[in-house]
Design a protein around this motif. Structure first.
Motif, mmCIF file in Angstrom:
data_model
loop_
_atom_site.group_PDB
_atom_site.id
_atom_site.type_symbol
_atom_site.label_atom_id
_atom_site.label_comp_id
_atom_site.label_asym_id
_atom_site.label_seq_id
_atom_site.Cartn_x
_atom_site.Cartn_y
_atom_site.Cartn_z
ATOM 1 N N ALA A 129 49.211 55.909 45.433
ATOM 2 C CA ALA A 129 50.448 56.651 45.679
ATOM 3 C C ALA A 129 50.183 57.913 46.496
ATOM 4 N N GLU A 130 48.890 58.279 46.562
ATOM 5 C CA GLU A 130 48.544 59.510 47.290
ATOM 6 C C GLU A 130 47.205 59.320 47.943
ATOM 7 N N TYR A 131 46.987 60.023 49.037
ATOM 8 C CA TYR A 131 45.703 59.900 49.722
ATOM 9 C C TYR A 131 44.540 60.318 48.815
ATOM 10 N N SER A 132 44.742 61.396 48.061
ATOM 11 C CA SER A 132 43.628 61.909 47.247
ATOM 12 C C SER A 132 43.110 60.851 46.269
ATOM 13 N N GLU A 133 43.999 59.966 45.796
ATOM 14 C CA GLU A 133 43.560 58.895 44.879
ATOM 15 C C GLU A 133 42.623 57.942 45.607
ATOM 16 N N LEU A 134 42.957 57.638 46.844
ATOM 17 C CA LEU A 134 42.118 56.722 47.630
ATOM 18 C C LEU A 134 40.750 57.343 47.876
ATOM 19 N N GLU A 135 40.761 58.610 48.275
ATOM 20 C CA GLU A 135 39.474 59.272 48.567
ATOM 21 C C GLU A 135 38.612 59.338 47.305
ATOM 22 N N ARG A 136 39.249 59.669 46.199
ATOM 23 C CA ARG A 136 38.485 59.753 44.940
ATOM 24 C C ARG A 136 37.834 58.400 44.634
ATOM 25 N N ALA A 137 38.632 57.324 44.738
ATOM 26 C CA ALA A 137 38.117 55.989 44.406
ATOM 27 C C ALA A 137 36.995 55.575 45.365
ATOM 28 N N PHE A 138 37.129 55.960 46.614
ATOM 29 C CA PHE A 138 36.114 55.579 47.602
ATOM 30 C C PHE A 138 34.807 56.342 47.350
ATOM 31 N N VAL A 139 34.956 57.638 47.091
ATOM 32 C CA VAL A 139 33.776 58.479 46.856
ATOM 33 C C VAL A 139 33.076 58.048 45.561
ATOM 34 N N ALA A 140 33.863 57.561 44.593
ATOM 35 C CA ALA A 140 33.285 57.106 43.320
ATOM 36 C C ALA A 140 32.638 55.726 43.469
ATOM 37 N N GLY A 141 32.782 55.138 44.666
ATOM 38 C CA GLY A 141 32.179 53.825 44.887
ATOM 39 C C GLY A 141 33.025 52.689 44.316
ATOM 40 N N GLU A 142 34.277 52.990 43.935
ATOM 41 C CA GLU A 142 35.132 51.932 43.374
ATOM 42 C C GLU A 142 35.753 51.078 44.476
#
Ligand SMILES: N[C@@H](Cc1ccc(O)cc1)C(=O)O
Length: 430
Positions: A321-334
């Protein structure tokens, strides 16, 4: 675009400035909004040189915000600027490019849901050749040092070893445009910053009001550097076919767990373009709406971006729903880089589809495209035309056979080099 409930002064200012990198002269804008006796006026200019690329989405999406906030927006097709920019393209060619740019911009605006009938397109030469404007160009030239011209244009004007005088005039004309287009603010990429600050200093010296300046962030190219019209691997054009869009994104820089700050161009593109465009679509669909076609109709409310996971790894869909969620998931390796790339490519292909459809269904536009970007001359022919017999080199100052429709003068160094049997030619600086 759905009409938004009437905004108060603060909401108007917030909408006008959201997602921007920088605002110069915010107080002036706030005062005009508070006064509320007429709509705000703004312009965004583009010089029609190379084919426009998807980095333009950032500015065009932002223009949608201005319109929503009740701003009257002009789009300047800056033909004379394109001509001035060390381009060495004849003005006739630039005129075809104006035509091409106008068509493609309208089509892209429509694809992201912008009511194009509320925009005013202005071609630079329609007012930049009047006696008043011309005199102001001379006044500007008399008020600006060579150092200031170079500094102002450093990030915008094509940098070459031996800059033409025309490229020195470029920033001054851009500053004058604010006065002649009669706007409260000029909008552009943050790469225009030096021209903007120069304009703020110049216009009062000419007896004109200083304008505000709003700057959007630049979209990095897919290789992590600034998206540039001249770097083909790093940029995607609006008319690139789906396969080419997919293969460029596939080969883009996207290190696992990296962020845009680390040079991840794919994530940066999602941030700067896909989420804002999707949000715009959702708002147009009525706030709670879904940003079709980028997001499937059955996605949870508020979803702005989805990634469909490959079947062989279990399938499923990730919703953001937000860009920050995508970045968090990507940085976490998810999220795996390949899946992110696929999600970005899917969304972009859908975004570009109506533009390509419009182009392929419009013969007139296709003709304009051929005129604006004629296929390059065959290398064989070019070689022949340029061949000069080294035994009888032309003397300095002698005009040789034109190679591209223009007479070419041989410089003194060029003639000497030829006389010495040196290969390199000093013809017309090319
Ligand atoms: N400098 C802008 C184009 C432009 C030209 C004239 C203007 O008044 C405004 C903008 C660019 O880099 O594309």
């Amino acid at each position: 675009m759905a009409s938004i409930p009437k905004l108060n002064a603060e909401e108007t200012f917030t909408l006008i400035t959201r997602d921007l990198d920088e605002v110069l002269g915010a107080d002036n804008l706030k005062a005009l909004i508070a006064k509320n006796d007429r709509p705000l006026r703004a312009y965004w200019g583009t010089a029609p040189t190379s084919r426009p690329h998807i980095g333009y989405f950032v500015a065009l999406t932002k223009i949608a915000d201005f319109l929503q906030a009740g701003v009257q927006v002009k789009v300047l097709l800056a033909d004379i600027h394109a001509f001035l920019d060390n381009l060495k393209a004849p003005i006739e060619l630039v005129r075809h490019r104006v035509d091409f740019y106008q068509r493609i911009l309208i089509s892209v605006f429509k694809a992201i849901g912008v009511p194009t009938e509320r925009l005013t397109f202005v071609v630079g030469s329609s007012y930049q050749l009047t006696p008043e404007y011309t005199m102001d160009v001379y006044r500007t030239a008399a008020l600006t040092t060579e150092h200031d011209c170079k500094k102002a244009g450093a990030e915008v004007v094509k940098q070459v070893a031996s800059p033409l005088l025309s490229s020195m005039l470029y920033p001054g004309l851009q500053a004058l445009d604010e006065q002649y287009l009669d706007v409260d603010f000029q909008f552009g990429g943050v790469d225009q910053r030096k021209i903007f600050t120069y304009a703020e200093a110049l216009l009062p010296k000419l007896g004109y009001a200083k304008r505000s300046h709003l700057m959007n962030p630049m979209v990095p190219g897919l290789k992590g550097s600034k998206m540039s019209s001249s770097d083909h691997g790093s940029k995607i054009d609006f008319l690139d076919p789906a396969e080419s869009v997919r293969s460029k994104i596939k080969s883009a820089v996207c290190e696992p767990k990296s962020t845009p700050a680390d040079g991840n161009g794919v994530l940066a593109f999602a941030k700067a373009v896909l989420f804002p465009v999707s949000r715009l679509r959702a708002e147009a669909a009525g706030g709670e709406g879904i940003a079709e076609p980028f997001v499937p109709a059955d996605a949870p409310k508020g979803t702005l971006f989805t990634i469909a996971l490959p079947e062989k790894f279990g399938g499923g869909v990730l919703n953001f729903a937000e860009y920050s969620e995508l970045e968090r998931a990507f940085v976490a390796g998810e999220v795996h880089p390949a899946d992110l790339k696929k999600g970005v490519a899917d969304a972009l292909v859908k975004l570009l589809a109506p533009v390509q459809k419009a182009f392929l269904g419009d013969e007139e536009w296709q003709k304009v495209e051929k005129l604006a970007y004629p296929p390059p001359e065959e290398p064989e022919k070019k070689k022949k035309a340029k061949k000069i017999n080294p035994r009888h080199p032309p003397k300095a100052g002698v005009t040789t056979a034109p190679t591209d429709g223009q007479a070419a003068e041989v410089s003194k160094e060029g003639a000497e080099a030829l006389a010495n049997g040196v290969e390199k030619m000093g013809v017309d600086g090319k």
